[in-house]
Write a protein that holds these residues in place. Structure first.
Motif, short mmCIF file in Angstrom:
data_model
loop_
_atom_site.label_atom_id
_atom_site.label_comp_id
_atom_site.label_asym_id
_atom_site.label_seq_id
_atom_site.Cartn_x
_atom_site.Cartn_y
_atom_site.Cartn_z
N LYS B 90 0.85 -1.21 0.00
CA LYS B 90 0.00 0.00 0.00
C LYS B 90 0.88 1.24 0.00
N ALA B 91 0.26 2.37 -0.31
CA ALA B 91 1.00 3.63 -0.40
C ALA B 91 1.74 3.93 0.91
N ILE B 92 1.12 3.60 2.05
CA ILE B 92 1.76 3.93 3.32
C ILE B 92 3.02 3.10 3.59
N ASP B 93 3.17 1.99 2.85
CA ASP B 93 4.35 1.15 3.04
C ASP B 93 5.59 1.71 2.34
N VAL B 94 5.37 2.66 1.43
CA VAL B 94 6.45 3.10 0.55
C VAL B 94 7.67 3.66 1.27
N PRO B 95 7.49 4.64 2.19
CA PRO B 95 8.68 5.20 2.85
C PRO B 95 9.48 4.13 3.57
N GLU B 96 8.80 3.20 4.21
CA GLU B 96 9.49 2.15 4.94
C GLU B 96 10.28 1.24 3.99
N ILE B 97 9.69 0.92 2.86
CA ILE B 97 10.40 0.08 1.88
C ILE B 97 11.69 0.79 1.46
N LEU B 98 11.58 2.10 1.27
CA LEU B 98 12.76 2.84 0.82
C LEU B 98 13.84 2.87 1.90
N THR B 99 13.45 3.15 3.12
CA THR B 99 14.48 3.27 4.17
C THR B 99 15.00 1.90 4.61
N GLU B 100 14.08 0.96 4.84
CA GLU B 100 14.50 -0.33 5.37
C GLU B 100 15.14 -1.22 4.30
N THR B 101 14.43 -1.36 3.21
CA THR B 101 14.88 -2.36 2.23
C THR B 101 15.88 -1.79 1.22
N VAL B 102 15.51 -0.69 0.61
CA VAL B 102 16.40 -0.16 -0.42
C VAL B 102 17.70 0.34 0.21
N GLU B 103 17.55 1.09 1.30
CA GLU B 103 18.74 1.68 1.90
C GLU B 103 19.55 0.64 2.70
N LYS B 104 18.83 -0.06 3.61
CA LYS B 104 19.56 -0.95 4.51
C LYS B 104 19.60 -2.40 4.04
N GLY B 105 18.73 -2.73 3.10
CA GLY B 105 18.75 -4.10 2.58
C GLY B 105 18.03 -5.11 3.45
N THR B 106 17.23 -4.66 4.41
CA THR B 106 16.51 -5.62 5.25
C THR B 106 15.06 -5.75 4.77
N ALA B 107 14.55 -6.96 4.94
CA ALA B 107 13.20 -7.24 4.49
C ALA B 107 12.17 -6.85 5.55
N ILE B 108 11.03 -6.38 5.09
CA ILE B 108 9.94 -6.03 6.01
C ILE B 108 9.01 -7.24 6.08
N GLN B 109 8.99 -7.87 7.24
CA GLN B 109 8.31 -9.17 7.39
C GLN B 109 6.85 -9.14 6.94
N ARG B 110 6.11 -8.11 7.34
CA ARG B 110 4.66 -8.15 7.10
C ARG B 110 4.30 -8.05 5.61
N LEU B 111 5.26 -7.60 4.79
CA LEU B 111 4.95 -7.47 3.37
C LEU B 111 5.39 -8.68 2.56
N LEU B 112 6.06 -9.61 3.23
CA LEU B 112 6.52 -10.80 2.52
C LEU B 112 5.37 -11.76 2.29
N TYR B 113 5.61 -12.68 1.37
CA TYR B 113 4.59 -13.68 1.09
C TYR B 113 4.65 -14.80 2.12
N THR B 114 3.51 -15.15 2.66
CA THR B 114 3.41 -16.24 3.61
C THR B 114 2.44 -17.27 3.04
N ASP B 115 2.88 -18.53 3.00
CA ASP B 115 1.97 -19.53 2.42
C ASP B 115 0.96 -20.03 3.45
N SER B 116 0.10 -20.96 3.03
CA SER B 116 -0.99 -21.38 3.92
C SER B 116 -0.47 -22.14 5.14
N ASP B 117 0.79 -22.64 5.08
CA ASP B 117 1.37 -23.30 6.26
C ASP B 117 2.10 -22.32 7.17
N GLY B 118 2.04 -21.06 6.83
CA GLY B 118 2.67 -20.07 7.68
C GLY B 118 4.14 -19.80 7.38
N ARG B 119 4.67 -20.41 6.33
CA ARG B 119 6.07 -20.15 5.98
C ARG B 119 6.20 -18.85 5.20
#
Lengths: 254, 628, 151
Positions: B90-119
């Motif tokens: 969502k639009a509100i996720d954008v600044p965080e993606i830029l600072t956390e992921t683009v700049e620091k290279g860390t993944a934002i857990q809540r935006l990752l894909y989780t399968d039906s088994d919770g992985r």
């Protein structure tokens, strides 16, 4: 002549050797050789269209054989044609049942169906309908260069019509459409000095014959004919019958 | 930046220059903006990225791409170089993606894909939806801004063309395509090489040969051609230019792409791509400084499914209504404007540059059968499917020909949503059929599907669960086709109208003894007596559902029961004890069919109920059920 | 539509009868529908029979021979949307606005159209309202979207 000769090809119908011109309609060739193949949408005067699907035959070319409509199948050397195979007849009967439901008011359809022993259709009929959308009226109208008619819509609602389902400015009331209509659903009525083609919403005044006084052709039609033949309109002032008489009188021997 | 290439060497030099700047460590945010993601607000999302990147001091490239395929989780965003895959952004996720992921290279857990088994999965290539695919055609969609020819060139675009123009003869290319066993992706599966060969051999008095691309993807439920045209238009163009060389050189090959009216974005992207290609000397006179002259025009369809049929498509380009004509003289000899014509579908064209650049062995190692002697001997390469309906991971799936339905639907698609049971899968759209659970291990290729009474079609794959009524589905396709038929052949026009009438009455519980036989007989005639592919395959959805789900037809006819609870006349809405009398349904009911006062259990007057289902939508206590 | 505008559309297609479909699309693009006078003008301008132009305009489902509303709501009826309940969206508009597919409200405010798949199948059921795609719709969200339309 030499060229034409080269174009003559031989093919077999039920084992019998037949001749035709390369590329001519198989249905034409079959009928010329006296074979009976039913059809409602074919007319020698215009291009074939393949709408009614009644002229199905089985054609073998090389090793492959298939069912196809013969009206738009081009004659080629070495074809082997079977006419009324069980499969052909089975499908033709169903097509007839479909036509019987599509246009129960068309006598030509009922007669043809009767020849195949079909009196009733298992399908849901459209009781008043008498047109089978074969498009012959459209093709003849195009062939005479008027183009007043065309198909509108598609699928189940496809139908032959004038633009906007109204009187067409292009229509000259020549009546060629009625002449070729296989079901008689296009009717030309000449009465009280007018020609009416109800199906096309047309009512035009008829020109009266200078000699006998009978209304014989729409004015617009005559004007167009005169223009095409580069004749004075005066040459068309008499109806064909009176013209014939006058012509005969002129050449009568003393 | 665009330059005009006067030779193959020019193009290669430019490519090296591009690749030098674009190292593997470059930071890229790619935002999917295919039609599906746009429906979820991706365009706005891309704008937010643009603004936020501008505000920051980050060295990062924003790449707005075509469809990346995982539509279920749209809008999707991939951050490079780590390939971190974010979904439902969502639009509100954008600044965080830029600072956390683009700049620091860390993944934002809540935006990752989780399968039906919770992985949870971090990288794109690890997400099961992608991991189980073999993406070669779609591989570039995530790496390319479709409006940038540079992006295409940087990933190796137009290299196949350069190679061919420099080193190969047209006949060699025809032969290569023939030996590759590439078969038409539009549905029929006709070997492309055989077509190319006939068209090349056909007599062309004035040297004109038409090279056409069929982008009239009319099958409802299919959008792979859409994704290729929108996501990687130059791949399609390159395929066509190669075809023009192979089929029409020397001579005057001319190209058309016929795109359906419902794909405005595809038209936009293709138009831009063609303009770029012209400016770069990849289309027009003297392509890459050679003798090859070829240009492509776009024709927009007018909303007619039948125009996907080759002769109808050509009639439409000629300015007539889309009525098919008999093909006793092949279109390869006399097609568009009576000239020799070669028509292939979008996906078929897209395969051509890949076959040339990666080679015959690569292509024939994927898929089924043996095509070394006979191009009909198997199905080679990959196929893109549009996997939709009642399945967890809807989207575009590219797998090798011969993959099983089970692999596609379960491994890639994640199976039906929780609590739902698989019932059938429809392949091939209105020309195809419905396959039951017992056929899930069927290898999907042209010939196996046809044997099972379905068809590859263009690759639509619609998964259905118990809430889909097979009779209703057949009814849906029959009505679709009755409306889309050109209406010329009695067998198709009237035949479909009558098939509709019979199935309609079965759905209303008014089916008669003998209706099933009547349907079968009439279907055979519709198939046999009709002129074109539309009519000849129109009965497939009906016949396949009758073949595999006959009991549903029987229960509709004899018990007046619709087990899927879909057919309106055969169902009724009831309210159970859990109703607390909140009046929500009562207020919404348009026909005042619901009785009962405040805090009193409501009841539905069946005679007034129109089965619109609004009451069920608004009931917060799930107290309303459908019975049949 | 002014004759000059029509002429420029015809000219942009080189007055070629083979570009009849594209010509009509441009006219509808400008006018939102195909007025009668324009069809007559096209027939005369391209020197093709009006019957052919009319046939074309009625064959292709993207053309409208009636004025369309200020807002157009197009509901996708593709298979994926169908199995996810697209028909209910149509019925909702029929109920709330009194128009069926292909119809326009009497005040020319809203036109309802259906389309056989727009290729966003994963997002079904789906509607396009004035060019904007809206996916995963329920009758309630569609209702809200249509209520929000201005004017």
């Amino acid at each position: 002549m030499a060229d034409e000769k080269c174009n003559v090809v031989e093919f077999k119908v039920q084992g019998q050797i037949c001749q035709g011109t390369l590329g001519e309609s198989l249905l034409s060739a079959l009928r010329r050789h006296g074979f009976e193949v039913p059809s409602l949408c074919f007319h020698e005067a215009v291009s074939s269209y393949g709408a009614c699907r009644l002229c199905l035959v089985e054609v073998k070319k090389g090793r492959r054989s298939k069912l196809t409509t013969s009206c738009n199948y081009p004659v080629q050397e070495g074809l082997e044609v079977q006419l009324d195979t069980d499969e052909v007849v089975r499908h033709r009967r169903i097509v007839l049942q479909l036509l019987l439901a599509a246009a129960p008011a068309a006598k030509a359809v009922r007669d043809l169906a009767a020849r195949y022993g079909i009196e009733e259709t298992p399908f849901v009929p459209r009781p008043e309908e008498d047109c089978i959308q074969c498009g012959l009226c459209i093709r003849i109208c195009e062939a005479v260069g008027v183009n007043a008619l065309g198909f509108a819509g598609r699928g189940v609602s496809k139908h032959a019509t004038t633009p906007y389902e109204e009187t067409s400015a292009a229509c000259v009331g020549c009546g060629a459409c009625a002449d070729v209509c296989p079901t008689g659903c296009v009717k030309v009525v000449d009465a009280d000095g007018f020609r009416t083609i109800e199906r096309w919403h047309l009512k035009v005044p008829l020109t009266l014959c200078k000699t006998c006084g009978r209304g014989f052709a729409p004015e617009v039609h005559l004007t167009r004919m005169a223009g095409q033949a580069k004749l004075e309109i005066a040459h068309l002032a008499n109806c064909p019958k009176c013209r014939g008489r006058a012509f005969a009188a002129e050449f009568r021997l003393p | 930046m665009e330059t005009r290439f006067h030779s193959v060497a020019d193009l290669e030099a430019y490519r090296r220059q591009l690749q030098a700047v674009r190292g593997p460590d470059r930071k890229i945010v790619s935002v999917c903006a295919g039609t599906g993601c746009r429906a979820c607000g991706a365009r706005g999302l891309a704008e937010v990225f643009r603004e936020e990147i501008a505000k920051s001091n980050l060295e990062v490239e924003l790449r707005v791409t075509g469809c990346q395929g995982f539509c279920e989780r749209s809008p999707v965003v991939v951050v490079q170089p780590q390939s971190i895959f974010y979904q439902r952004v969502k639009a509100i996720d954008v600044p965080e993606i830029l600072t956390e992921t683009v700049e620091k290279g860390t993944a934002i857990q809540r935006l990752l894909y989780t399968d039906s088994d919770g992985r949870t999965y971090e990288r794109e290539q690890d997400v099961p939806f992608y991991r189980h695919q073999t993406r070669s055609l779609l591989a570039f969609n995530g790496q390319i801004d479709p409006d940038s020819i540079d992006d295409y060139i940087a990933v190796g675009g137009y290299a196949a063309l350069g190679k061919v123009l420099q080193e190969r003869k047209p006949e060699e290319i025809v032969d290569l395509i023939l030996r590759s066993g590439l078969r038409g992706r539009g549905g029929g599966g006709f070997p492309a090489g055989v077509k190319w060969q006939s068209c090349r051999k056909a007599h062309a008095a004035d040297g004109i040969r038409y090279i056409l691309c069929n982008g009239d993807e009319g099958d409802p439920g299919a959008f792979m051609d859409c994704a290729l045209m929108e996501g990687n238009p130059h791949l399609v163009l390159e395929g066509m230019i190669l075809g023009a060389f192979a089929i029409g050189f020397p001579g005057q090959p001319k190209g058309y792409i016929y795109v359906r009216n419902e794909y405005p974005l595809a038209v936009e992207r293709l138009t831009r791509a063609i303009e770029q290609a012209r400016r770069c000397g990849l289309l027009g006179k003297g392509i890459l400084g050679t003798e090859l002259d070829f240009d492509i025009l776009i024709n927009k369809g007018g909303g007619a499914f039948v125009c996907g049929e080759s002769t109808a498509l050509m009639a439409s380009i000629e300015g007539f209504v889309g009525e098919p004509r008999a093909k006793h003289i092949h279109t390869a000899e006399q097609g568009l404007f009576d000239k020799p014509t070669n028509l292939n579908n979008v996906e078929t064209w897209a395969n051509v540059p890949l076959i040339i650049s990666r080679g015959l062995e690569w292509f024939t190692s994927i898929g089924t059968g043996d095509v070394s002697k006979d191009p009909w001997g198997g199905s080679k390469g990959t196929k893109i499917f549009a996997l939709v309906g009642k399945v967890n991971n809807t989207g575009l799936v590219e797998v090798p020909m011969g993959s099983t339905l089970r692999h596609i639907i379960w491994d890639v698609g994640g199976g039906p949503p929780p609590g739902k049971k698989f019932k059938a899968v429809q392949t091939g759209g209105p020309s195809g059929g419905c396959l039951p659970e017992s056929l899930l291990d069927l290898p999907v290729d042209f010939d196996r599907l046809t044997e099972a009474g379905s068809m590859m079609g263009s690759g639509g794959m619609i998964v259905m669960d118990e809430s889909t009524c097979m009779v209703d589905l057949a009814r849906y396709f029959l009505h679709f086709l009755a409306d889309e038929s050109c209406g010329k052949c009695v067998s198709c026009r009237e035949g479909l109208a009558q098939l509709c009438a019979i199935v309609d009455r079965i759905c209303k519980g008014e089916g008669r003894e003998g209706d099933l036989e009547l349907l079968k007989d009439l279907s055979t005639t519709v198939q046999t007596a009709s002129l074109c592919g539309l009519g000849q395959t129109a009965a497939n959805p009906l016949l396949s559902t009758m073949r595999y789900f006959e009991e549903e037809y029987i229960s509709h006819i004899h018990e007046h029961r619709c087990s899927a609870k879909v057919c309106k006349t055969l169902i009724r809405y009831v309210i159970d004890d859990s109703c607390d009398g909140c009046m929500a349904c009562n207020a919404q009911c348009g026909t005042k069919a619901i009785q009962g006062g405040k805090k009193a259990r409501h009841t539905i007057d069946d005679s007034l109920c129109t089965r619109c289902g609004v009451c069920m939508d608004v009931c917060k206590r799930n107290a309303i059920h459908v019975e049949s | 539509m002014e004759n000059a505008e029509l002429e420029s559309i015809l000219a942009s297609h080189g007055h070629r009868p083979s570009e009849l479909l594209a010509t009509l699309q441009d006219i509808q693009g400008n006018e939102n529908w195909l007025p009668r006078e324009s069809l007559a003008h096209v027939a005369a301008g391209l020197n093709v029979p009006l019957s052919r132009v009319y046939g074309m305009a009625t064959f292709f489902s993207s053309f409208s021979l009636k004025p369309r509303g200020k807002h157009v709501c197009t509901i996708c009826m593709g298979t994926a949307c169908h199995v996810r309940g697209a028909q209910r969206l149509v019925e909702h508009v029929e109920r709330e606005h009194g128009i069926g597919p292909g119809e326009t409200t009497a005040d020319l405010r809203l036109t309802l159209e259906t389309v056989n798949c727009v290729g966003a199948c994963a997002m079904g059921p789906l509607a396009i309202i004035d060019g904007e795609y809206h996916g995963q719709l329920s009758t309630q969200t569609l209702g809200r979207l249509l209520k929000k339309l201005k004017g």
